[in-house]
Design an enzyme around this catalytic site. Sequence first.
Site, PDB file in Angstrom:
ATOM      1  N   ARG A 158      36.416  -5.310  39.323  1.00  0.00           N
ATOM      2  CA  ARG A 158      37.351  -4.417  38.643  1.00  0.00           C
ATOM      3  C   ARG A 158      37.006  -4.242  37.166  1.00  0.00           C
ATOM      4  NH1 ARG A 158      41.790  -7.098  39.489  1.00  0.00           N
ATOM      5  NH2 ARG A 158      42.037  -7.894  37.378  1.00  0.00           N
ATOM      6  N   TYR A 165      48.774  19.121  26.762  1.00  0.00           N
ATOM      7  CA  TYR A 165      48.590  19.239  28.211  1.00  0.00           C
ATOM      8  C   TYR A 165      49.929  18.972  28.901  1.00  0.00           C
ATOM      9  CZ  TYR A 165      46.388  17.673  32.694  1.00  0.00           C
ATOM     10  OH  TYR A 165      46.012  17.498  34.001  1.00  0.00           O
ATOM     11  N   ASP A 186      43.565  14.058  22.377  1.00  0.00           N
ATOM     12  CA  ASP A 186      42.991  14.565  23.623  1.00  0.00           C
ATOM     13  C   ASP A 186      41.831  15.468  23.201  1.00  0.00           C
ATOM     14  OD1 ASP A 186      42.268  15.960  25.907  1.00  0.00           O
ATOM     15  OD2 ASP A 186      44.299  16.088  26.681  1.00  0.00           O
ATOM     16  N   LYS A 191      35.914  16.914  33.378  1.00  0.00           N
ATOM     17  CA  LYS A 191      35.484  18.227  32.912  1.00  0.00           C
ATOM     18  C   LYS A 191      33.987  18.218  32.580  1.00  0.00           C
ATOM     19  CE  LYS A 191      39.906  19.504  32.976  1.00  0.00           C
ATOM     20  NZ  LYS A 191      40.724  18.335  33.343  1.00  0.00           N
TER      21      LYS A 191
END
Length: 401
Positions: free
Chosen positions: A58, A111, A183, A208
């Site tokens: 992890r 967003y 962001d 993206k």
Amino acid sequence: MADHSTEFQTATRLTHAGRKGKRHHGPVNPPLVRASTMLFPDCASLQEAYGTRRVYGRHGNETTHALEQALCAAEGAAACLLTPSGLSAITTTLLALLKSGDHLLMTDSAYDPTRHFCDNMLKQMGVETTYYDPLAGADIAALIRPNTKVIFVESPGSLTFEVQDIPAIAAAAHAAGAVVVSDSTWATPVGWKSFELGVDVSIHAATKYIVGHSDALMGAILTNAALEAPIRDTYKQLGLAIGGDDAALALRGLRTMAARLAVHRESAMRVAEWLAAQPEVAEVLYPPMPGAQGHQIWKRDFDPKYACGLMGARFHDDICRQQVAALIDSTDLFGIGFSWGGYESLILPTDPSRVRNHRAAQWTAPMIRLHVGLECVEDLISDLQQGFDALREQARLARAA
């Protein structure tokens, strides 16, 4: 890669960061590791691994660590944490930096899922959010309270593409003891020097442009040294991790991001200029275009070589949403879908007025968002012409009715 990697130009860093170069006799790319359990040869080795990232899958592996190193080199961050999505990168950061009784200043152009998180989970936790005008600049100082811990920026903003004065906002934030979280998805890790502008934590929807091929979901938290510990602690408590396969896809995309952005930039500028010439279009929202809103600040703070392909367009008030739908439905090359940053072009109708606290009336006319992909730009413009022909036919029929 050698520690002097930051001396190289952007395209070189993207190509070589996270790789061993001549020190490694073997494959060009870091190995793809799929692992949960890590084995140890003896108890002493197991004991040594406690508290390190080598103890369990992890916490990452060679593939994810290579991506982290490459992203840090690209943007100049002290540390990188990879999450399963861009939204999880945002929420993890805010959970790490805010507690009950704190105050958050959130840009009104954020967003939409970020707003939902603020209005629901953060509110339930006792964190108060104030949405501020993204064009506030230095005037944001008047909104800062003694308990304001985070000022969140997104420049350009979602759907409406306001370019924020980040140095002015950061100066006000730091003077008051608050931190700046950004962001930075539109900018990409190479589109601006976020940390030099005053950003403390730069967040990306790696889905993206970093991945770049619309085949993996991922977020990236890039942070300065001062905030790494609290963010990493929250990250670990939430049990966040990404798999080696997605990390390998992101590394593949990162290697070509500079070259892809050059094509996105050139084609997007052509499309933006074409849209601006259409009589039905009131405003093209693409900050790199001279004359567009925010262009001067964008030119000051961003690297013009790495502008991306995402933009918006606002129609005149006499254009109805049905006509805009006809435009969208009549295109062939522009897919109708969420997200952006892949190789393909996309188009969506948008209505930012429904969620805005400031200047909502400015955004009541029909709008579209376009992502200009890597197709031939002449073909894309012909496709949009086909869409505008359909819009005009709908308008003609409405006048005749």
